[in-house]
Design an enzyme around this catalytic site. Structure first.
Site, PDB file in Angstrom:
ATOM      1  N   ARG A   1      -4.568  10.347   4.087  1.00 15.06           N
ATOM      2  CA  ARG A   1      -3.466  11.300   4.140  1.00 15.06           C
ATOM      3  C   ARG A   1      -2.576  11.240   2.906  1.00 15.06           C
ATOM      4  O   ARG A   1      -1.948  12.232   2.541  1.00 15.06           O
ATOM      5  CB  ARG A   1      -2.615  11.050   5.387  1.00 15.06           C
ATOM      6  CG  ARG A   1      -3.301  11.391   6.687  1.00 15.06           C
ATOM      7  CD  ARG A   1      -2.293  11.555   7.797  1.00 15.06           C
ATOM      8  NE  ARG A   1      -1.306  12.569   7.486  1.00 15.06           N
ATOM      9  CZ  ARG A   1      -1.447  13.863   7.750  1.00 15.06           C
ATOM     10  NH1 ARG A   1      -2.547  14.299   8.310  1.00 15.06           N
ATOM     11  NH2 ARG A   1      -0.488  14.710   7.433  1.00 15.06           N
TER      12      ARG A   1
ATOM     13  N   LYS B   1       0.825  -1.209   0.000  1.00 16.31           N
ATOM     14  CA  LYS B   1       0.000   0.000   0.000  1.00 16.31           C
ATOM     15  C   LYS B   1       0.856   1.254   0.000  1.00 16.31           C
ATOM     16  O   LYS B   1       0.599   2.200  -0.751  1.00 16.31           O
ATOM     17  CB  LYS B   1      -0.915   0.005   1.227  1.00 16.31           C
ATOM     18  CG  LYS B   1      -1.833   1.220   1.286  1.00 16.31           C
ATOM     19  CD  LYS B   1      -2.554   1.342   2.616  1.00 16.31           C
ATOM     20  CE  LYS B   1      -1.709   2.105   3.599  1.00 16.31           C
ATOM     21  NZ  LYS B   1      -2.498   2.963   4.512  1.00 16.31           N
ATOM     22  N   ASN B   2       1.882   1.273   0.833  1.00 10.64           N
ATOM     23  CA  ASN B   2       2.682   2.481   0.992  1.00 10.64           C
ATOM     24  C   ASN B   2       3.628   2.732  -0.175  1.00 10.64           C
ATOM     25  O   ASN B   2       4.294   3.766  -0.221  1.00 10.64           O
ATOM     26  CB  ASN B   2       3.472   2.429   2.302  1.00 10.64           C
ATOM     27  CG  ASN B   2       2.567   2.524   3.515  1.00 10.64           C
ATOM     28  OD1 ASN B   2       1.458   3.046   3.432  1.00 10.64           O
ATOM     29  ND2 ASN B   2       3.026   2.006   4.643  1.00 10.64           N
TER      30      ASN B   2
ATOM     31  N   CYS C   1      -6.396   9.639   9.265  1.00 13.75           N
ATOM     32  CA  CYS C   1      -5.669   8.871  10.261  1.00 13.75           C
ATOM     33  C   CYS C   1      -5.823   9.494  11.632  1.00 13.75           C
ATOM     34  O   CYS C   1      -5.803  10.713  11.772  1.00 13.75           O
ATOM     35  CB  CYS C   1      -4.192   8.805   9.887  1.00 13.75           C
ATOM     36  SG  CYS C   1      -3.404   7.308  10.466  1.00 13.75           S
TER      37      CYS C   1
ATOM     38  N   SER D   1      11.149  12.301   7.345  1.00 17.40           N
ATOM     39  CA  SER D   1       9.722  12.251   7.013  1.00 17.40           C
ATOM     40  C   SER D   1       9.544  11.487   5.714  1.00 17.40           C
ATOM     41  O   SER D   1      10.016  11.931   4.663  1.00 17.40           O
ATOM     42  CB  SER D   1       9.152  13.666   6.867  1.00 17.40           C
ATOM     43  OG  SER D   1       7.859  13.632   6.276  1.00 17.40           O
TER      44      SER D   1
ATOM     45  N   ILE E   1       7.807   7.588  16.661  1.00 19.11           N
ATOM     46  CA  ILE E   1       7.367   8.209  15.408  1.00 19.11           C
ATOM     47  C   ILE E   1       6.117   9.052  15.609  1.00 19.11           C
ATOM     48  O   ILE E   1       6.096  10.241  15.262  1.00 19.11           O
ATOM     49  CB  ILE E   1       7.111   7.132  14.327  1.00 19.11           C
ATOM     50  CG1 ILE E   1       8.343   6.226  14.179  1.00 19.11           C
ATOM     51  CG2 ILE E   1       6.755   7.793  13.002  1.00 19.11           C
ATOM     52  CD1 ILE E   1       9.605   6.936  13.752  1.00 19.11           C
TER      53      ILE E   1
END
EC number: 2.5.1.7
Length: 419
Positions: free
Chosen positions: A95, A22-23, A119, A166, A330
């Protein structure tokens, strides 16, 4: 509203095939804006992917979907992009929608993107996204909940140091720099495999990127990018989740379709707990061997332990033989699964960004509620470990990030169904 009914107590045995990440697929889909056509394979069947499809279509993209039993192919035609606003109604769901900001701005010189949602686990500010775009010459204002970005001519390459690592801002910066004028050097970048996958896709499209997989990435901007075809890598978070599922149920499971090197840090942590983990052809095998030691854990940017697996590891530690300390470095609000685990008999005390987990002999089934994507699957793991019934509510979170979860677990002997 759907819920999951889990009758635990059965060791998982068998094999599980891992879906596309997914990411990785979401930023790659956003990258389609940079060219005229992008053919993506190994696309997972997830609601977040559907949301990104809706977003791209709202900008004027034409998307052909080729369905297979376990995956999609997407052919995204973006030559007729005609809308440069990403509306709140779509962006609020996810997001990752912020990743259309960079491609729209660098290719068309303008973009208006709603501040993102999707989220509950932390603020995840967009400040770093905005800072790197401004450093490249963008004019940006935030008005009425929207990021309004524009540029006079092409954006300019720059040297930029991220104040903190990030993943999201690294991705947006790369997406902008590939079409910017001149050379961009990014320092303190995210090093995640999904960022590497995006860069490899962009190189297939003709981008010039060096330093992939390191904290310093150098990009020489091109006037345009080419049509391309690309296969998305497999999902290390899904793989890690099923590795923990095998361990917590005292099972023996082969996790297939994943490169061992991208789950090695997960494997090493499991080995510390006493679980047997061995690489196999195109995957990894996880076997419970009679003990589960307590182990401390800290989440950190890659190659550190992924925050997206913290909740699953905590579920495992609730049944360990001692006391473990889990530190979340995180996100500031990522212990929302703790009260639900405690409803099932876990002994966990949260102090700031640390959770002290005292292992218990057994968890008990209960009615529990998912607060976010990763927390929801941690409760499933807990439910599978019990000798009783667990009911999980608000499972729509699951469909954002796990394809065919019930089917994959059921094929290994789990008693789990959606009602």
């Amino acid at each position: 509203m759907h819920k999951l009914i889990i009758h635990g107590g059965t060791p998982l045995k068998g094999s599980i095939n891992i879906s596309g990440a997914k990411n990785a697929v979401l930023p790659i889909m956003a990258a389609s804006i940079l060219t005229d056509k992008l053919h993506i394979t190994n696309v997972p069947k997830l609601t977040d992917v559907s949301t990104m499809k809706d977003l791209l279509r709202s900008h004027g993209a034409d998307i052909e979907i080729i369905k297979h039993q376990d995956e999609f192919e997407l052919i995204i035609d973006t030559k007729n992009i005609n809308n440069f606003t990403a509306d709140y109604e779509i962006v609020r769901k996810m997001r990752a929608s912020i990743w259309v900001l960079g491609p729209l701005l660098t290719k068309y010189g303008k973009a208006k993107v709603s501040l993102p949602g999707g989220c509950a686990i932390g603020a995840r500010q967009v400040d770093l996204h905005i800072a790197v775009l401004k450093a490249m010459g963008a004019e940006i204002e935030i008005e009425d909940g929207y990021i309004n970005a524009s540029s006079k001519g092409r954006l300019k390459g720059t040297h930029f140091v991220f104040d903190k690592v990030s993943v999201g801002a690294t991705i947006n910066a790369i997406l902008v720099a590939v079409l910017a004028e001149g050379e961009t050097v990014l320092f303190n970048c995210g090093r995640e495999p999904e960022i590497v996958d995006l860069c490899n896709c962009l190189i297939t499209m003709g981008a010039d990127i060096a330093g992939i997989g390191t904290s310093e990435i150098t990009i020489k901007g091109k006037d345009s990018l080419n049509k391309a075809s690309y296969k998305v890598l497999s999902d290390r978070i899904e793989a890690g989740t099923y590795m923990f599922a095998a361990a917590i149920t005292k099972g023996d499971v082969k996790i297939c379709g994943i490169d061992y090197h991208i789950v090695e840090n997960i494997a090493l942590k499991l080995i510390e707990t006493g679980i047997k983990v061995v690489p196999i052809n195109n995957g990894v095998q996880v076997t419970y061997e009679g003990k589960l030691n307590s182990v401390d854990l800290e989440t950190n940017p890659y190659p550190g332990f992924a925050t997206d697996l913290q909740a699953q590891f905590m579920s495992l530690m609730t049944l360990s033989s001692g006391v473990s300390m889990i530190t979340e470095n995180i996100f500031e609000n990522r212990f929302m699964h703790v009260p639900e685990l405690c409803r099932m008999g876990a002994d966990i005390v949260v102090r700031g960004n640390k959770a002290v987990v005292r292992g218990v002999e057994m968890l008990k089934g209960a009615e529990v509620m998912a607060s976010d994507l990763r927390a929801s699957v941690s409760l499933i793991l807990a439910g599978l470990s019990t000798n009783s019934k667990t009911v999980l509510h608000r499972i729509y979170h699951l469909d954002r990030g796990f394809q065919d979860l019930e089917k994959k677990l059921s094929n290994c002997g789990a008693d789990i169904k959606r009602v």
